[in-house]
Design a protein around this motif. Structure first.
Motif, PDB file in Angstrom:
ATOM      1  N   ASP A 183       0.825  -1.204   0.000  1.00 35.86           N
ATOM      2  CA  ASP A 183       0.000   0.000   0.000  1.00 35.86           C
ATOM      3  C   ASP A 183       0.857   1.251   0.000  1.00 35.86           C
ATOM      4  OD1 ASP A 183      -2.737   1.208   0.418  1.00 35.86           O
ATOM      5  OD2 ASP A 183      -1.654   2.032   2.126  1.00 35.86           O
ATOM      6  N   ALA A 184       0.683   2.112  -0.994  1.00 40.18           N
ATOM      7  CA  ALA A 184       1.514   3.314  -1.145  1.00 40.18           C
ATOM      8  C   ALA A 184       1.382   4.240   0.054  1.00 40.18           C
ATOM      9  CB  ALA A 184       1.135   4.048  -2.425  1.00 40.18           C
ATOM     10  N   GLU A 185       0.186   4.354   0.605  1.00 41.58           N
ATOM     11  CA  GLU A 185      -0.020   5.247   1.743  1.00 41.58           C
ATOM     12  C   GLU A 185       0.789   4.785   2.955  1.00 41.58           C
ATOM     13  OE1 GLU A 185      -3.594   7.396   4.276  1.00 41.58           O
ATOM     14  OE2 GLU A 185      -4.043   6.124   2.556  1.00 41.58           O
ATOM     15  N   LEU A 186       0.784   3.479   3.209  1.00 40.99           N
ATOM     16  CA  LEU A 186       1.556   2.948   4.326  1.00 40.99           C
ATOM     17  C   LEU A 186       3.046   3.141   4.093  1.00 40.99           C
ATOM     18  CD1 LEU A 186       1.790   1.369   6.966  1.00 40.99           C
ATOM     19  CD2 LEU A 186       1.697  -0.744   5.620  1.00 40.99           C
ATOM     20  N   TRP A 187       3.484   2.901   2.885  1.00 43.07           N
ATOM     21  CA  TRP A 187       4.894   3.026   2.524  1.00 43.07           C
ATOM     22  C   TRP A 187       5.380   4.461   2.738  1.00 43.07           C
ATOM     23  CZ3 TRP A 187       7.016   1.192  -2.897  1.00 43.07           C
ATOM     24  CH2 TRP A 187       8.387   0.962  -2.783  1.00 43.07           C
ATOM     25  N   ILE A 188       4.627   5.412   2.204  1.00 45.50           N
ATOM     26  CA  ILE A 188       4.987   6.830   2.343  1.00 45.50           C
ATOM     27  C   ILE A 188       4.893   7.268   3.803  1.00 45.50           C
ATOM     28  CG2 ILE A 188       4.248   9.179   1.768  1.00 45.50           C
ATOM     29  CD1 ILE A 188       3.438   8.089  -1.003  1.00 45.50           C
ATOM     30  N   SER A 189       3.867   6.813   4.494  1.00 40.00           N
ATOM     31  CA  SER A 189       3.681   7.199   5.904  1.00 40.00           C
ATOM     32  C   SER A 189       4.849   6.747   6.769  1.00 40.00           C
ATOM     33  CB  SER A 189       2.373   6.616   6.448  1.00 40.00           C
ATOM     34  OG  SER A 189       1.260   7.184   5.785  1.00 40.00           O
ATOM     35  N   GLU A 190       5.372   5.558   6.507  1.00 46.32           N
ATOM     36  CA  GLU A 190       6.519   5.057   7.268  1.00 46.32           C
ATOM     37  C   GLU A 190       7.725   5.976   7.092  1.00 46.32           C
ATOM     38  OE1 GLU A 190       7.111   1.104   5.857  1.00 46.32           O
ATOM     39  OE2 GLU A 190       5.529   0.239   7.102  1.00 46.32           O
ATOM     40  N   ALA A 191       7.953   6.413   5.864  1.00 47.38           N
ATOM     41  CA  ALA A 191       9.083   7.306   5.586  1.00 47.38           C
ATOM     42  C   ALA A 191       8.870   8.676   6.228  1.00 47.38           C
ATOM     43  CB  ALA A 191       9.282   7.452   4.082  1.00 47.38           C
ATOM     44  N   LEU A 192       7.642   9.184   6.179  1.00 50.91           N
ATOM     45  CA  LEU A 192       7.344  10.481   6.774  1.00 50.91           C
ATOM     46  C   LEU A 192       7.468  10.454   8.298  1.00 50.91           C
ATOM     47  CD1 LEU A 192       4.298  11.698   4.637  1.00 50.91           C
ATOM     48  CD2 LEU A 192       6.543  12.782   4.776  1.00 50.91           C
ATOM     49  N   ARG A 193       7.067   9.341   8.918  1.00 46.42           N
ATOM     50  CA  ARG A 193       7.198   9.240  10.370  1.00 46.42           C
ATOM     51  C   ARG A 193       8.673   9.270  10.778  1.00 46.42           C
ATOM     52  NH1 ARG A 193       3.858   8.492  14.280  1.00 46.42           N
ATOM     53  NH2 ARG A 193       2.146   7.824  12.927  1.00 46.42           N
ATOM     54  N   LYS A 194       9.500   8.561  10.038  1.00 45.58           N
ATOM     55  CA  LYS A 194      10.932   8.566  10.335  1.00 45.58           C
ATOM     56  C   LYS A 194      11.525   9.953  10.110  1.00 45.58           C
ATOM     57  CE  LYS A 194      11.654   3.662   9.404  1.00 45.58           C
ATOM     58  NZ  LYS A 194      12.300   2.645   8.535  1.00 45.58           N
ATOM     59  N   ALA A 195      11.048  10.656   9.086  1.00 41.86           N
ATOM     60  CA  ALA A 195      11.511  12.020   8.830  1.00 41.86           C
ATOM     61  C   ALA A 195      11.099  12.949   9.969  1.00 41.86           C
ATOM     62  CB  ALA A 195      10.953  12.524   7.500  1.00 41.86           C
ATOM     63  N   SER A 196       9.890  12.755  10.498  1.00 43.10           N
ATOM     64  CA  SER A 196       9.397  13.562  11.615  1.00 43.10           C
ATOM     65  C   SER A 196      10.225  13.317  12.869  1.00 43.10           C
ATOM     66  CB  SER A 196       7.926  13.240  11.897  1.00 43.10           C
ATOM     67  OG  SER A 196       7.122  13.537  10.776  1.00 43.10           O
ATOM     68  N   GLU A 197      10.530  12.055  13.137  1.00 42.40           N
ATOM     69  CA  GLU A 197      11.350  11.717  14.304  1.00 42.40           C
ATOM     70  C   GLU A 197      12.764  12.267  14.162  1.00 42.40           C
ATOM     71  OE1 GLU A 197      10.961   7.509  14.258  1.00 42.40           O
ATOM     72  OE2 GLU A 197       8.996   7.509  15.263  1.00 42.40           O
ATOM     73  N   ASP A 198      13.277  12.238  12.929  1.00 42.10           N
ATOM     74  CA  ASP A 198      14.623  12.755  12.668  1.00 42.10           C
ATOM     75  C   ASP A 198      14.694  14.255  12.937  1.00 42.10           C
ATOM     76  OD1 ASP A 198      17.329  12.778  11.676  1.00 42.10           O
ATOM     77  OD2 ASP A 198      16.566  13.527   9.765  1.00 42.10           O
ATOM     78  N   VAL A 199      13.730  15.004  12.415  1.00 38.52           N
ATOM     79  CA  VAL A 199      13.769  16.458  12.582  1.00 38.52           C
ATOM     80  C   VAL A 199      13.474  16.851  14.024  1.00 38.52           C
ATOM     81  CG1 VAL A 199      11.357  17.118  12.092  1.00 38.52           C
ATOM     82  CG2 VAL A 199      13.209  18.604  11.359  1.00 38.52           C
ATOM     83  N   ALA A 200      12.656  16.081  14.728  1.00 39.72           N
ATOM     84  CA  ALA A 200      12.365  16.369  16.137  1.00 39.72           C
ATOM     85  C   ALA A 200      13.630  16.270  16.977  1.00 39.72           C
ATOM     86  CB  ALA A 200      11.298  15.420  16.664  1.00 39.72           C
ATOM     87  N   GLN A 201      14.422  15.246  16.733  1.00 41.52           N
ATOM     88  CA  GLN A 201      15.673  15.084  17.478  1.00 41.52           C
ATOM     89  C   GLN A 201      16.653  16.208  17.171  1.00 41.52           C
ATOM     90  OE1 GLN A 201      16.411  12.925  19.909  1.00 41.52           O
ATOM     91  NE2 GLN A 201      14.295  12.230  19.751  1.00 41.52           N
ATOM     92  N   LYS A 202      16.655  16.679  15.927  1.00 39.72           N
ATOM     93  CA  LYS A 202      17.536  17.788  15.549  1.00 39.72           C
ATOM     94  C   LYS A 202      17.103  19.089  16.226  1.00 39.72           C
ATOM     95  CE  LYS A 202      18.849  15.906  11.036  1.00 39.72           C
ATOM     96  NZ  LYS A 202      18.703  16.042   9.560  1.00 39.72           N
ATOM     97  N   ILE A 203      15.792  19.303  16.311  1.00 41.88           N
ATOM     98  CA  ILE A 203      15.266  20.523  16.923  1.00 41.88           C
ATOM     99  C   ILE A 203      15.605  20.586  18.407  1.00 41.88           C
ATOM    100  CG2 ILE A 203      13.108  21.694  17.578  1.00 41.88           C
ATOM    101  CD1 ILE A 203      11.958  20.793  14.892  1.00 41.88           C
ATOM    102  N   VAL A 204      15.632  19.433  19.067  1.00 42.59           N
ATOM    103  CA  VAL A 204      15.921  19.384  20.497  1.00 42.59           C
ATOM    104  C   VAL A 204      17.228  20.094  20.832  1.00 42.59           C
ATOM    105  CG1 VAL A 204      16.665  17.811  22.332  1.00 42.59           C
ATOM    106  CG2 VAL A 204      14.555  17.363  21.092  1.00 42.59           C
ATOM    107  N   TYR A 205      18.215  19.979  19.975  1.00 44.61           N
ATOM    108  CA  TYR A 205      19.534  20.553  20.260  1.00 44.61           C
ATOM    109  C   TYR A 205      19.513  22.080  20.383  1.00 44.61           C
ATOM    110  CZ  TYR A 205      21.769  16.044  19.690  1.00 44.61           C
ATOM    111  OH  TYR A 205      22.140  14.740  19.860  1.00 44.61           O
ATOM    112  N   TYR A 206      18.489  22.727  19.819  1.00 45.42           N
ATOM    113  CA  TYR A 206      18.363  24.173  19.934  1.00 45.42           C
ATOM    114  C   TYR A 206      17.877  24.587  21.331  1.00 45.42           C
ATOM    115  CZ  TYR A 206      18.839  24.664  14.866  1.00 45.42           C
ATOM    116  OH  TYR A 206      19.324  24.641  13.570  1.00 45.42           O
ATOM    117  N   PHE A 207      17.305  23.639  22.074  1.00 42.73           N
ATOM    118  CA  PHE A 207      16.660  23.991  23.342  1.00 42.73           C
ATOM    119  C   PHE A 207      17.193  23.209  24.523  1.00 42.73           C
ATOM    120  CE2 PHE A 207      13.712  24.570  19.795  1.00 42.73           C
ATOM    121  CZ  PHE A 207      13.411  25.910  19.937  1.00 42.73           C
ATOM    122  N   ARG A 208      18.260  22.473  24.370  1.00 39.67           N
ATOM    123  CA  ARG A 208      18.829  21.705  25.482  1.00 39.67           C
ATOM    124  C   ARG A 208      19.531  22.622  26.477  1.00 39.67           C
ATOM    125  NH1 ARG A 208      21.324  16.031  23.480  1.00 39.67           N
ATOM    126  NH2 ARG A 208      21.307  15.774  25.714  1.00 39.67           N
TER     127      ARG A 208
END
Length: 208
Positions: A183-208
């Motif tokens: 399913d294309a939606e599931l496939w894309i969603s998995e990649a987007l979730r990982k992208a969201s987690e990646d950027v969240a961890q990067k943002i944390v460094y601005y506020f530590r």
């Protein structure tokens, strides 16, 4: 003989103690990375995600990415994230139109109404597919999101980051056949979730 046995036992105990200490230190180090901040969490609101990429027929990618980023930011422990249902109600009551990325002036208005210290906005900038071939093809989906954080008090962009995510299909063959089997939606969603987690961890460094 007894002395040798005692020496061997002593060496064994020292080795076991050392391994236990090393294991404890590793666990402690991992815990420190995910530990809660010492200061109060920053209250933020995720609003207005554009989509500047091919969606392959998947709908509501912008709002799905907002939800995923909400979850990823909240899980870091560094942010107090405004609930999306509350944001939706406020936008409807105030008749705000947010069809895309929020500009600094709008961020200030929304932030004050929502009681947020910062507004997180951005766009899905890449969704694509490729196949890496060694012995068999391994089709992959990649997704990227670009995020800006706007300070409500100063209307300045205080952070900007890109998050990347990858999702591999579990079937062989080329990309087109893989899209037909998974399913294309599931496939894309998995990649987007990982992208969201990646950027969240990067943002944390601005506020530590």
């Amino acid at each position: 003989m007894k002395i040798k046995l005692k020496v061997i036992m002593l060496i064994f105990l020292v080795m076991v103690s050392g391994c236990a200490t090393a294991d404890y230190e590793k666990k402690t180090a991992r815990h420190d990375i995910k530990s809660s901040p010492t200061k109060a969490p920053l209250r933020i609101a995720v609003i207005g995600f554009d989509v500047h990429a091919e969606t392959y027929g998947v709908k509501r990618i912008g709002s799905k990415t907002e939800e995923m980023l909400n979850t990823a930011l909240l899980r870091t422990g560094y942010f107090d994230v405004v609930d999306r249902r509350y944001i939706k109600n406020v936008l409807e009551e105030q008749k705000f139109q947010t069809s895309g990325m929020v500009d600094p002036a709008t961020a200030v208005k929304l932030g004050k109404i929502l009681g947020a210290q910062a507004i997180v906005t951005g766009a899905v900038t890449e969704i694509g597919f490729s196949a890496v071939s060694f012995i068999v093809n391994i089709p992959k989906c990649r997704a990227s999101i670009d995020v800006r954080i706007i300070d409500v008090e100063t209307a300045k962009v205080i952070a900007a980051e890109t998050g990347d995510g990858r999702s591999s299909a579990t079937v062989g063959g080329d990309v087109h056949s893989a899209l037909g089997k998974k399913d294309a939606e599931l496939w894309i969603s998995e990649a987007l979730r990982k992208a969201s987690e990646d950027v969240a961890q990067k943002i944390v460094y601005y506020f530590r």
